[in-house]
Design an enzyme around this catalytic site. Structure first.
Site, PDB file in Angstrom:
ATOM      1  N   HIS A 190      49.465  43.873  35.258  1.00 44.84           N
ATOM      2  CA  HIS A 190      48.603  43.440  34.801  1.00 44.84           C
ATOM      3  C   HIS A 190      47.353  44.514  34.773  1.00 44.84           C
ATOM      4  CE1 HIS A 190      47.408  42.582  38.776  1.00 44.84           C
ATOM      5  NE2 HIS A 190      46.104  42.197  38.607  1.00 44.84           N
ATOM      6  N   HIS A 221      44.275  45.098  35.841  1.00 46.48           N
ATOM      7  CA  HIS A 221      43.046  45.210  36.758  1.00 46.48           C
ATOM      8  C   HIS A 221      43.211  46.861  37.257  1.00 46.48           C
ATOM      9  CE1 HIS A 221      42.024  40.848  37.513  1.00 46.48           C
ATOM     10  NE2 HIS A 221      41.655  41.278  36.393  1.00 46.48           N
ATOM     11  N   ASP A 276      42.691  48.227  40.266  1.00 44.33           N
ATOM     12  CA  ASP A 276      43.479  48.427  41.305  1.00 44.33           C
ATOM     13  C   ASP A 276      44.961  48.332  41.149  1.00 44.33           C
ATOM     14  OD1 ASP A 276      43.105  45.639  41.044  1.00 44.33           O
ATOM     15  OD2 ASP A 276      43.055  45.368  43.163  1.00 44.33           O
ATOM     16  N   HIS A 277      45.591  48.293  39.758  1.00 44.69           N
ATOM     17  CA  HIS A 277      46.942  48.149  39.660  1.00 44.69           C
ATOM     18  C   HIS A 277      47.357  49.099  38.628  1.00 44.69           C
ATOM     19  CE1 HIS A 277      47.863  44.567  41.756  1.00 44.69           C
ATOM     20  NE2 HIS A 277      46.408  44.299  41.775  1.00 44.69           N
ATOM     21  N   HIS A 334      46.073  34.260  36.531  1.00 46.13           N
ATOM     22  CA  HIS A 334      45.317  35.247  37.273  1.00 46.13           C
ATOM     23  C   HIS A 334      44.540  36.048  36.144  1.00 46.13           C
ATOM     24  CE1 HIS A 334      43.606  38.093  40.050  1.00 46.13           C
ATOM     25  NE2 HIS A 334      44.137  39.116  39.485  1.00 46.13           N
ATOM     26  N   ASP A 349      49.517  40.136  41.192  1.00 45.27           N
ATOM     27  CA  ASP A 349      48.385  38.977  41.959  1.00 45.27           C
ATOM     28  C   ASP A 349      48.606  37.649  41.615  1.00 45.27           C
ATOM     29  OD1 ASP A 349      47.510  41.258  43.051  1.00 45.27           O
ATOM     30  OD2 ASP A 349      45.504  41.311  41.814  1.00 45.27           O
ATOM     31  N   HIS A 376      49.028  42.695  47.550  1.00 43.34           N
ATOM     32  CA  HIS A 376      47.989  42.784  48.515  1.00 43.34           C
ATOM     33  C   HIS A 376      48.155  42.154  49.896  1.00 43.34           C
ATOM     34  CE1 HIS A 376      44.690  43.987  45.837  1.00 43.34           C
ATOM     35  NE2 HIS A 376      45.236  43.206  44.798  1.00 43.34           N
TER      36      HIS A 376
END
Length: 266
Positions: free
Chosen positions: A54, A56, A58-59, A122, A146, A184
């Site tokens: 996805h 975001h 942090d990905h 999410h 996530d 995570h």
């Protein structure tokens, strides 16, 4: 599959999939580039693919830097994330497949096929990658970003409880032996919540004790095993009487929604 778990940021995991015969690698959700480049240098491998779950940051934060270093690599992501994943070239939908090299002892290397699941909740464009077992391995590998966590699930930023239940149902239907590579290190916190709603579950009690010990020693809890998640993760157990009783609902979606709502303020 040779899979390397690379810690990043405060609690992210990046996953590097390595084919030793072809000396190539693919990376799942590169939050940042430096630790990925370091691992590639150790292996002497060429990066050929980025599998994003996805959009975001942090990905996908390492996408551009990795593309600069390996200009011929291919960036995969969900079709619904068009315009949100840096460098995305392949736009995947439910039922699509991806391929990556597979090291096989005693025979020529051939590609291993991964299945794509569309798992919104999410985010609206979230996907997951599932590599089934093959002749060499008796376990499959799920890269779920996530959507599903060890002991938990992702917050509903862009989706509804009904969407998330449908998405998690797809993952719950995979074989119990599947290794769950979630993005995570949230397991201890997730289980601290799980105990409050499913405290009489002996499997959960045992898991909670084991995870507390592991984290006290700074040991990772990822990957998990899907069979364990089915027995202990409240967000895969919305149809269990104990969980329904805990939130005073017999409706699966409402049960999930109430569990997620409690977790959001836990």
């Amino acid at each position: 599959m040779q899979i390397y778990r690379i810690p990043a940021l405060s609690d992210n995991y990046i996953f590097l999939i390595y084919d030793a015969q072809k000396n190539i690698a693919a990376v799942v959700d590169p939050a940042v580039a430096p630790p990925v480049l370091q691992k590639l240098e150790e292996l002497g491998a060429e990066l050929v693919a980025i599998f994003n779950t996805h959009h975001h940051s942090d990905h996908v934060g390492g996408n551009r830097s990795l593309m600069e270093r390996f200009p011929n690599l291919i960036v995969y992501g969900g079709a619904e994330d068009r315009g949100r994943i840096p460098g995305q070239q392949v736009f995947l939908e439910e039922g699509d497949t991806v391929e990556f090299g597979d090291s096989r002892k005693g025979s020529a290397s051939r590609n291993r096929t991964g299945q794509v699941f569309f798992v919104p909740g999410h985010t609206r464009g979230h996907i997951a990658y599932y590599f089934p077992p093959n002749a060499v391995e008796d376990t499959g590998h799920l890269f779920c970003g996530d959507t599903l966590f060890a002991g938990g699930c992702g917050r509903l930023f862009e989706g509804t409880p009904a969407q998330m239940v449908n998405s998690l149902s797809k993952l719950r239907n995979l074989p119990d032996s599947t290794q769950v590579w979630c993005a995570h290190e949230y397991t201890l916190g997730n289980l601290q919540f799980a105990i409050t709603v499913d405290g009489d579950n002996p499997d959960l009690q045992q898991r909670f004790a084991e995870v507390k010990t592991a984290r006290s020693l700074s040991q990772p809890t990822v990957p998990s095993i899907l069979g364990l998640e089915k027995r202990t993760n409240p967000f895969l157990r919305w149809d269990q009487p104990a969980l329904q009783s805990a939130v005073d609902s017999q409706d699966p979606v409402q049960t999930f929604a109430r569990l997620r709502g409690r977790k959001d303020i836990f």
